[in-house]
Scaffold this motif. Structure first.
Motif, PDB file in Angstrom:
ATOM      1  N   PHE A   1       0.643  -1.197  -0.066  1.00  0.00           N
ATOM      2  CA  PHE A   1       0.126   0.007   0.028  1.00  0.00           C
ATOM      3  C   PHE A   1       0.706   1.550   0.130  1.00  0.00           C
ATOM      4  O   PHE A   1       0.535   2.274  -0.710  1.00  0.00           O
ATOM      5  CB  PHE A   1      -1.027  -0.102   1.062  1.00  0.00           C
ATOM      6  N   LEU A   2       2.014   1.360   0.908  1.00  0.00           N
ATOM      7  CA  LEU A   2       2.686   2.426   0.778  1.00  0.00           C
ATOM      8  C   LEU A   2       3.651   2.530  -0.645  1.00  0.00           C
ATOM      9  O   LEU A   2       3.793   3.853  -0.687  1.00  0.00           O
ATOM     10  CB  LEU A   2       3.833   2.005   1.901  1.00  0.00           C
ATOM     11  N   ILE A   3       3.911   1.687  -1.127  1.00  0.00           N
ATOM     12  CA  ILE A   3       4.458   1.798  -2.364  1.00  0.00           C
ATOM     13  C   ILE A   3       3.620   2.212  -3.326  1.00  0.00           C
ATOM     14  O   ILE A   3       3.999   3.401  -4.168  1.00  0.00           O
ATOM     15  CB  ILE A   3       5.084   0.331  -2.974  1.00  0.00           C
ATOM     16  N   TYR A   4       2.403   1.751  -3.519  1.00  0.00           N
ATOM     17  CA  TYR A   4       1.097   2.342  -4.269  1.00  0.00           C
ATOM     18  C   TYR A   4       1.057   3.704  -3.979  1.00  0.00           C
ATOM     19  O   TYR A   4       0.770   4.653  -4.926  1.00  0.00           O
ATOM     20  CB  TYR A   4      -0.043   1.614  -4.150  1.00  0.00           C
ATOM     21  N   LYS A   5       0.872   4.254  -2.716  1.00  0.00           N
ATOM     22  CA  LYS A   5       0.745   5.573  -2.249  1.00  0.00           C
ATOM     23  C   LYS A   5       1.697   6.218  -2.953  1.00  0.00           C
ATOM     24  O   LYS A   5       1.600   7.481  -3.430  1.00  0.00           O
ATOM     25  CB  LYS A   5       0.531   5.642  -0.914  1.00  0.00           C
ATOM     26  N   PHE A   6       3.343   5.924  -2.854  1.00  0.00           N
ATOM     27  CA  PHE A   6       4.324   6.807  -3.268  1.00  0.00           C
ATOM     28  C   PHE A   6       3.950   7.094  -4.947  1.00  0.00           C
ATOM     29  O   PHE A   6       3.971   7.949  -5.174  1.00  0.00           O
ATOM     30  CB  PHE A   6       5.587   5.990  -2.933  1.00  0.00           C
ATOM     31  N   PHE A   7       3.625   5.918  -5.552  1.00  0.00           N
ATOM     32  CA  PHE A   7       3.523   6.078  -6.983  1.00  0.00           C
ATOM     33  C   PHE A   7       2.376   7.152  -7.122  1.00  0.00           C
ATOM     34  O   PHE A   7       2.637   7.840  -8.231  1.00  0.00           O
ATOM     35  CB  PHE A   7       3.515   4.790  -7.838  1.00  0.00           C
ATOM     36  N   GLN A   8       1.237   6.809  -6.473  1.00  0.00           N
ATOM     37  CA  GLN A   8       0.239   7.697  -6.862  1.00  0.00           C
ATOM     38  C   GLN A   8       0.582   9.239  -6.382  1.00  0.00           C
ATOM     39  O   GLN A   8       0.144  10.170  -7.196  1.00  0.00           O
ATOM     40  CB  GLN A   8      -0.902   7.428  -5.846  1.00  0.00           C
ATOM     41  N   ILE A   9       0.997   9.397  -5.462  1.00  0.00           N
ATOM     42  CA  ILE A   9       1.597  10.856  -5.260  1.00  0.00           C
ATOM     43  C   ILE A   9       2.441  11.448  -6.420  1.00  0.00           C
ATOM     44  O   ILE A   9       2.282  12.469  -6.729  1.00  0.00           O
ATOM     45  CB  ILE A   9       2.247  10.958  -3.741  1.00  0.00           C
ATOM     46  N   VAL A  10       3.402  10.435  -6.478  1.00  0.00           N
ATOM     47  CA  VAL A  10       4.284  11.023  -7.961  1.00  0.00           C
ATOM     48  C   VAL A  10       3.373  11.479  -9.088  1.00  0.00           C
ATOM     49  O   VAL A  10       3.833  12.553 -10.000  1.00  0.00           O
ATOM     50  CB  VAL A  10       5.497  10.127  -8.116  1.00  0.00           C
ATOM     51  N   LEU A  11       2.842  10.585  -9.395  1.00  0.00           N
ATOM     52  CA  LEU A  11       2.018  10.602 -10.841  1.00  0.00           C
ATOM     53  C   LEU A  11       1.034  11.848 -10.539  1.00  0.00           C
ATOM     54  O   LEU A  11       0.452  12.332 -11.742  1.00  0.00           O
ATOM     55  CB  LEU A  11       1.194   9.219 -11.041  1.00  0.00           C
ATOM     56  N   THR A  12       0.355  11.910  -9.513  1.00  0.00           N
ATOM     57  CA  THR A  12      -0.670  13.128  -9.351  1.00  0.00           C
ATOM     58  C   THR A  12      -0.093  14.080  -9.474  1.00  0.00           C
ATOM     59  O   THR A  12      -0.483  15.070 -10.066  1.00  0.00           O
ATOM     60  CB  THR A  12      -1.205  12.914  -7.902  1.00  0.00           C
ATOM     61  N   LYS A  13       1.096  14.388  -8.902  1.00  0.00           N
ATOM     62  CA  LYS A  13       1.925  15.609  -9.168  1.00  0.00           C
ATOM     63  C   LYS A  13       2.203  16.061 -10.566  1.00  0.00           C
ATOM     64  O   LYS A  13       2.270  17.052 -11.163  1.00  0.00           O
ATOM     65  CB  LYS A  13       3.377  15.837  -8.224  1.00  0.00           C
ATOM     66  N   ILE A  14       2.548  14.833 -11.277  1.00  0.00           N
ATOM     67  CA  ILE A  14       2.971  15.166 -12.802  1.00  0.00           C
ATOM     68  C   ILE A  14       1.651  15.516 -13.306  1.00  0.00           C
ATOM     69  O   ILE A  14       1.569  16.304 -14.317  1.00  0.00           O
ATOM     70  CB  ILE A  14       3.400  13.828 -13.144  1.00  0.00           C
ATOM     71  N   LYS A  15       0.542  14.907 -13.117  1.00  0.00           N
ATOM     72  CA  LYS A  15      -0.724  14.881 -13.736  1.00  0.00           C
ATOM     73  C   LYS A  15      -1.096  16.601 -13.369  1.00  0.00           C
ATOM     74  O   LYS A  15      -1.516  17.325 -14.394  1.00  0.00           O
ATOM     75  CB  LYS A  15      -1.894  14.332 -13.035  1.00  0.00           C
ATOM     76  N   ASN A  16      -0.855  17.015 -12.060  1.00  0.00           N
ATOM     77  CA  ASN A  16      -1.326  18.299 -11.885  1.00  0.00           C
ATOM     78  C   ASN A  16      -0.409  19.229 -12.659  1.00  0.00           C
ATOM     79  O   ASN A  16      -0.780  20.386 -13.019  1.00  0.00           O
ATOM     80  CB  ASN A  16      -1.296  18.484 -10.338  1.00  0.00           C
ATOM     81  N   ARG A  17       0.941  18.856 -12.791  1.00  0.00           N
ATOM     82  CA  ARG A  17       1.944  20.071 -13.399  1.00  0.00           C
ATOM     83  C   ARG A  17       1.724  20.145 -14.866  1.00  0.00           C
ATOM     84  O   ARG A  17       1.670  21.265 -15.209  1.00  0.00           O
ATOM     85  CB  ARG A  17       3.113  19.219 -13.129  1.00  0.00           C
ATOM     86  N   TYR A  18       1.173  19.017 -15.644  1.00  0.00           N
ATOM     87  CA  TYR A  18       1.068  19.046 -17.190  1.00  0.00           C
ATOM     88  C   TYR A  18      -0.383  18.898 -17.336  1.00  0.00           C
ATOM     89  O   TYR A  18      -0.784  18.595 -18.597  1.00  0.00           O
ATOM     90  CB  TYR A  18       1.681  18.061 -17.671  1.00  0.00           C
ATOM     91  N   ALA A  19      -1.690  19.348 -16.511  1.00  0.00           N
ATOM     92  CA  ALA A  19      -2.957  19.060 -16.831  1.00  0.00           C
ATOM     93  C   ALA A  19      -3.381  20.072 -17.797  1.00  0.00           C
ATOM     94  O   ALA A  19      -2.712  21.369 -17.835  1.00  0.00           O
ATOM     95  CB  ALA A  19      -3.752  19.408 -15.435  1.00  0.00           C
ATOM     96  N   VAL A  20      -4.344  19.589 -18.759  1.00  0.00           N
ATOM     97  CA  VAL A  20      -4.726  20.400 -19.762  1.00  0.00           C
ATOM     98  C   VAL A  20      -5.846  21.273 -19.121  1.00  0.00           C
ATOM     99  O   VAL A  20      -6.937  20.970 -18.448  1.00  0.00           O
ATOM    100  CB  VAL A  20      -5.180  19.580 -20.944  1.00  0.00           C
ATOM    101  N   GLU A  21      -5.737  22.618 -19.142  1.00  0.00           N
ATOM    102  CA  GLU A  21      -6.614  23.490 -18.628  1.00  0.00           C
ATOM    103  C   GLU A  21      -8.066  23.517 -19.540  1.00  0.00           C
ATOM    104  O   GLU A  21      -7.874  23.510 -20.713  1.00  0.00           O
ATOM    105  CB  GLU A  21      -6.343  25.100 -18.473  1.00  0.00           C
TER     106      GLU A  21
END
Length: 215
Positions: A195-215
């Motif tokens: 679960f902790l590994i999954y949460k780590f990847f989720q946080i990283v990819l969410t940051k990437i998603k928010n950084r490059y999100a299409v407005e």
């Protein structure tokens, strides 16, 4: 005494975390590159090649990961090809993941505005330049949720590595259970680590998603 045993067990399970990270990231890299390659070939080649790629993707998506892993790791040595465990994982889990990602990328490419590509063609861009500089950058932003789902699926399939001799988290848990008979506690700890590994990847990819999100 039990607390000390659990502390020692957690330390041993953490050794498996390293292998789990390596397997997850290497198989995801294989999946991402192969999925991107299929998406590019579909875009740049004719319908005949596209139909062949569609058939390959269909077959890979239909084969269970464990079956393909056994075919590669245990089957190929019968033909004189010895495959290391990590390579076998990449050729099974990585390529099956790539088949799924190719469909994610196919859908994301359909979301790219056709008018932008028409304008690029009118400006003299080649098909390859349009793909690299217009379609792919937008496609990757659109596909982040699907990529996140596939990374999660790859993480959940990493325990199959135990069947070919890689002692990732589940492999360590099985060995510790056999020697300590604390199966419930050990597998609960293993579940927490996953679960902790999954949460780590989720946080990283969410940051990437928010950084490059299409407005």
């Amino acid at each position: 005494m039990l607390a000390k045993e659990l502390f020692d067990i957690t330390g041993l399970l953490l050794h498996g975390v390293v292998y789990t990270f390596v397997i997850t990231l290497s198989c995801f890299a294989t999946a991402f590159i192969s999925g991107l390659g299929v998406a590019a070939l579909r875009r740049l080649t004719g319908s005949r090649v596209g139909r062949i790629l569609d058939l390959m993707v269909f077959i890979l998506r239909a084969i269970p990961v464990l079956v393909l892993l056994f075919l590669i790791y245990f089957g190929l040595p019968g033909f004189g090809f010895s495959v290391p465990p990590l390579v076998a994982m990449n050729l099974s889990l990585g390529l099956i993941g790539g088949a799924y990602l190719s469909e994610v990328f196919r859908g994301a490419l359909l979301a790219v505005d056709e008018q932008e590509m028409a304008a690029a063609r009118a400006s003299g861009f080649s098909a390859w330049q349009i793909l690299c500089f217009i379609e792919f950058p937008q496609m990757l932003r659109f596909s982040v949720p699907g990529v996140m789902n596939e990374l999660t699926a790859i993480l959940k399939n990493t325990p199959f590595a135990y069947t070919v001799g890689v002692t990732e988290i589940l492999g360590q848990a099985k060995a510790l259970t056999a020697s300590t008979m604390l199966g419930m506690s050990i597998y609960m700890l293993a579940g927490v680590l996953y679960f902790l590994i999954y949460k780590f990847f989720q946080i990283v990819l969410t940051k990437i998603k928010n950084r490059y999100a299409v407005e």
